[in-house]
Design a protein around this motif. Structure first.
Motif, PDB file in Angstrom:
ATOM      1  N   ASN A 113      -5.849  -9.855   6.057  1.00  0.00           N
ATOM      2  CA  ASN A 113      -5.843 -11.192   6.653  1.00  0.00           C
ATOM      3  C   ASN A 113      -4.974 -12.112   5.813  1.00  0.00           C
ATOM      4  OD1 ASN A 113      -7.634 -10.456   8.648  1.00  0.00           O
ATOM      5  ND2 ASN A 113      -9.389 -10.846   7.291  1.00  0.00           N
ATOM      6  N   PRO A 114      -4.145 -12.933   6.484  1.00  0.00           N
ATOM      7  CA  PRO A 114      -3.290 -13.832   5.711  1.00  0.00           C
ATOM      8  C   PRO A 114      -4.053 -15.054   5.197  1.00  0.00           C
ATOM      9  CG  PRO A 114      -2.849 -14.039   8.046  1.00  0.00           C
ATOM     10  CD  PRO A 114      -3.875 -12.981   7.911  1.00  0.00           C
ATOM     11  N   THR A 115      -4.836 -14.872   4.168  1.00  0.00           N
ATOM     12  CA  THR A 115      -5.587 -15.993   3.594  1.00  0.00           C
ATOM     13  C   THR A 115      -5.169 -16.202   2.145  1.00  0.00           C
ATOM     14  OG1 THR A 115      -7.308 -14.508   2.880  1.00  0.00           O
ATOM     15  CG2 THR A 115      -7.612 -15.511   5.026  1.00  0.00           C
ATOM     16  N   ARG A 116      -5.516 -17.378   1.630  1.00  0.00           N
ATOM     17  CA  ARG A 116      -5.202 -17.695   0.252  1.00  0.00           C
ATOM     18  C   ARG A 116      -5.866 -16.730  -0.725  1.00  0.00           C
ATOM     19  NH1 ARG A 116      -2.389 -22.099  -0.847  1.00  0.00           N
ATOM     20  NH2 ARG A 116      -2.174 -23.196   1.132  1.00  0.00           N
ATOM     21  N   MET A 117      -7.125 -16.414  -0.396  1.00  0.00           N
ATOM     22  CA  MET A 117      -7.911 -15.502  -1.206  1.00  0.00           C
ATOM     23  C   MET A 117      -7.219 -14.145  -1.327  1.00  0.00           C
ATOM     24  SD  MET A 117     -11.280 -15.272  -2.211  1.00  0.00           S
ATOM     25  CE  MET A 117     -12.714 -14.293  -1.871  1.00  0.00           C
ATOM     26  N   GLU A 118      -6.790 -13.646  -0.171  1.00  0.00           N
ATOM     27  CA  GLU A 118      -6.130 -12.342  -0.143  1.00  0.00           C
ATOM     28  C   GLU A 118      -4.831 -12.400  -0.931  1.00  0.00           C
ATOM     29  OE1 GLU A 118      -6.948  -8.846   0.497  1.00  0.00           O
ATOM     30  OE2 GLU A 118      -8.061 -10.093   1.933  1.00  0.00           O
ATOM     31  N   LEU A 119      -4.132 -13.519  -0.812  1.00  0.00           N
ATOM     32  CA  LEU A 119      -2.872 -13.678  -1.535  1.00  0.00           C
ATOM     33  C   LEU A 119      -3.096 -13.570  -3.035  1.00  0.00           C
ATOM     34  CD1 LEU A 119       0.165 -14.416  -1.293  1.00  0.00           C
ATOM     35  CD2 LEU A 119      -0.500 -16.786  -1.649  1.00  0.00           C
ATOM     36  N   ALA A 120      -4.127 -14.232  -3.514  1.00  0.00           N
ATOM     37  CA  ALA A 120      -4.425 -14.177  -4.950  1.00  0.00           C
ATOM     38  C   ALA A 120      -4.753 -12.746  -5.375  1.00  0.00           C
ATOM     39  CB  ALA A 120      -5.591 -15.105  -5.266  1.00  0.00           C
ATOM     40  N   ASN A 121      -5.565 -12.081  -4.541  1.00  0.00           N
ATOM     41  CA  ASN A 121      -5.907 -10.684  -4.846  1.00  0.00           C
ATOM     42  C   ASN A 121      -4.680  -9.802  -4.940  1.00  0.00           C
ATOM     43  OD1 ASN A 121      -8.597 -10.839  -5.137  1.00  0.00           O
ATOM     44  ND2 ASN A 121      -9.086 -10.415  -2.979  1.00  0.00           N
ATOM     45  N   LEU A 122      -3.811  -9.941  -3.936  1.00  0.00           N
ATOM     46  CA  LEU A 122      -2.617  -9.094  -3.891  1.00  0.00           C
ATOM     47  C   LEU A 122      -1.716  -9.360  -5.087  1.00  0.00           C
ATOM     48  CD1 LEU A 122      -1.691  -9.092  -0.121  1.00  0.00           C
ATOM     49  CD2 LEU A 122      -2.615  -7.236  -1.469  1.00  0.00           C
ATOM     50  N   LYS A 123      -1.619 -10.629  -5.467  1.00  0.00           N
ATOM     51  CA  LYS A 123      -0.781 -10.952  -6.627  1.00  0.00           C
ATOM     52  C   LYS A 123      -1.309 -10.253  -7.869  1.00  0.00           C
ATOM     53  CE  LYS A 123       1.480 -15.306  -5.643  1.00  0.00           C
ATOM     54  NZ  LYS A 123       1.307 -16.750  -5.738  1.00  0.00           N
ATOM     55  N   LYS A 124      -2.630 -10.264  -7.985  1.00  0.00           N
ATOM     56  CA  LYS A 124      -3.242  -9.576  -9.122  1.00  0.00           C
ATOM     57  C   LYS A 124      -2.917  -8.095  -9.090  1.00  0.00           C
ATOM     58  CE  LYS A 124      -7.296 -11.794  -9.784  1.00  0.00           C
ATOM     59  NZ  LYS A 124      -8.724 -11.795  -9.418  1.00  0.00           N
ATOM     60  N   ARG A 125      -3.013  -7.519  -7.891  1.00  0.00           N
ATOM     61  CA  ARG A 125      -2.749  -6.081  -7.774  1.00  0.00           C
ATOM     62  C   ARG A 125      -1.298  -5.748  -8.092  1.00  0.00           C
ATOM     63  NH1 ARG A 125      -4.679  -3.679  -2.251  1.00  0.00           N
ATOM     64  NH2 ARG A 125      -3.445  -1.932  -2.985  1.00  0.00           N
ATOM     65  N   LEU A 126      -0.405  -6.623  -7.631  1.00  0.00           N
ATOM     66  CA  LEU A 126       1.016  -6.391  -7.890  1.00  0.00           C
ATOM     67  C   LEU A 126       1.296  -6.405  -9.386  1.00  0.00           C
ATOM     68  CD1 LEU A 126       3.898  -6.043  -6.835  1.00  0.00           C
ATOM     69  CD2 LEU A 126       4.111  -8.516  -6.837  1.00  0.00           C
ATOM     70  N   ASN A 127       0.658  -7.369 -10.050  1.00  0.00           N
ATOM     71  CA  ASN A 127       0.813  -7.486 -11.490  1.00  0.00           C
ATOM     72  C   ASN A 127       0.394  -6.196 -12.180  1.00  0.00           C
ATOM     73  OD1 ASN A 127       1.335  -8.794 -13.820  1.00  0.00           O
ATOM     74  ND2 ASN A 127       0.290 -10.671 -13.174  1.00  0.00           N
ATOM     75  N   LEU A 128      -0.773  -5.710 -11.783  1.00  0.00           N
ATOM     76  CA  LEU A 128      -1.315  -4.485 -12.366  1.00  0.00           C
ATOM     77  C   LEU A 128      -0.396  -3.303 -12.102  1.00  0.00           C
ATOM     78  CD1 LEU A 128      -3.887  -3.416 -13.787  1.00  0.00           C
ATOM     79  CD2 LEU A 128      -4.654  -2.721 -11.521  1.00  0.00           C
TER      80      LEU A 128
END
Lengths: 210, 103
Positions: free
Chosen positions: A7-22
């Motif tokens: 879902n295109p939500t702010r919450m999901e965006l933050a999660n994905l950014k974290k995952r990308l970093n990892l």
């Protein structure tokens, strides 16, 4: 590249950014591991190849001369001669850690008091010169054989690990990271779009009121 | 942890290794070889030298022990000469790791 189904939500965006970093950090680490493993592997495998060629050649000769010696004697005599080994070798296996690949480190101990290679422990009777030659050849090749065992096993284990690491690096580089990047881009666009539409709607509503 | 060294092969070739203090076992067919290798692996043998002639008969047994740290199964030629299986295994390792044969 397919984007993830989220879902295109702010919450999901933050999660994905974290995952990308990892994922990026993991990719860098694994890549370093792969490079270092490869460097060490290439050094070892060259040595392995040389050793194997040498050992095979020498062993073949020793075995041929043994077959010769055996053909000249009665089988029972040979077995009698071999019944008491003139030397003993013991083996200690430790673990060594090369870039988190556990490889065996073999320590060999020869029995020192009989390690004088010229000292043959069987009688002149019922033995022959070919047997002496065989024994001499085998004694000479034995340290090489033991070294080969260690190096070849190490190479085998490292080859497995390198293959696994390469798969992981590639999966991160060509699948996980592009997917995450694309999905993050998608969510960001979606959020921007909904923000703009909210502003437009507000302006419209304000116009209608006047 | 002390381990032992075993040699498995046909009698003509490997009997001589007894002199060096290795434990020598004779086998001539696939079933025997497989059983020997499995029992040696159980019994704490660190290195098993196996003649290429026998290795040819039991490839799946050998690959089973490839990924383990112990025992190391090392192929040796027998008195009839090398069949190149040992060398091929080295090159397979290279290809697996590097992606092509660089030797």
């Amino acid at each position: 590249m397919a984007k993830l189904n989220v879902n295109p939500t702010r919450m999901e965006l933050a999660n994905l950014k974290k995952r990308l970093n990892l994922a990026t950090r993991g990719h860098k680490l694994l890549k370093d591991k792969q490079d270092e493993l490869m460097r060490q592997f290439i050094q070892l495998i060259r040595k392995n190849n040389e050793l194997r060629i040498e050992v095979e050649e020498k062993l073949e000769k020793a075995m041929q001369s043994f077959a010769m010696a055996k053909s000249l004697l009665h089988e029972n005599y040979i077995e009698e001669l071999m019944a008491v080994p003139s030397r003993t070798v013991s083996l200690n296996i430790d673990r060594k850690n090369i870039m988190s690949v556990r490889v065996p480190q073999m320590n060999f101990h020869y029995d020192d008091n009989v390690s004088d290679s010229k000292d043959l422990s069987y009688g002149y009777l019922n033995s022959n010169g070919e047997l002496d030659l065989t024994f001499e050849a085998l004694t000479e090749v034995m340290p090489k054989m033991l070294e080969l065992a260690e190096i070849e096993k190490t190479c085998q284990l490292m080859a497995d690990e390198i293959e696994k690491t390469r798969r992981r690096v590639n999966a991160l580089e060509y699948m996980t990271i592009p997917q995450l990047e694309e999905t993050i881009y998608f969510i960001r666009m979606k959020l921007d779009e909904s923000e703009r539409s909210a502003i437009t709607r507000l302006m419209k509503v304000k116009d209608m009121g006047q | 942890m002390p381990s032992k060294i075993g040699v498995v092969g046909d009698k003509e070739s490997v009997l001589a290794f007894k002199m060096l203090g290795f434990s020598v076992f004779f086998a001539s067919e696939a079933k025997e070889t497989r059983r020997l290798i499995d029992s040696l692996a159980d019994k704490d043998y660190g290195v098993i030298y196996l003649t290429e002639q026998l290795a040819e008969l039991v490839p799946e047994t050998i690959t089973r022990y490839d990924a383990k740290m112990k025992p190391a199964i090392i192929l040796i030629p027998n008195h009839a000469g090398s069949r190149g299986i040992g060398k091929k295994r080295v090159q397979q390792n290279v290809e697996k790791a590097v992606g092509q044969n660089i030797l």
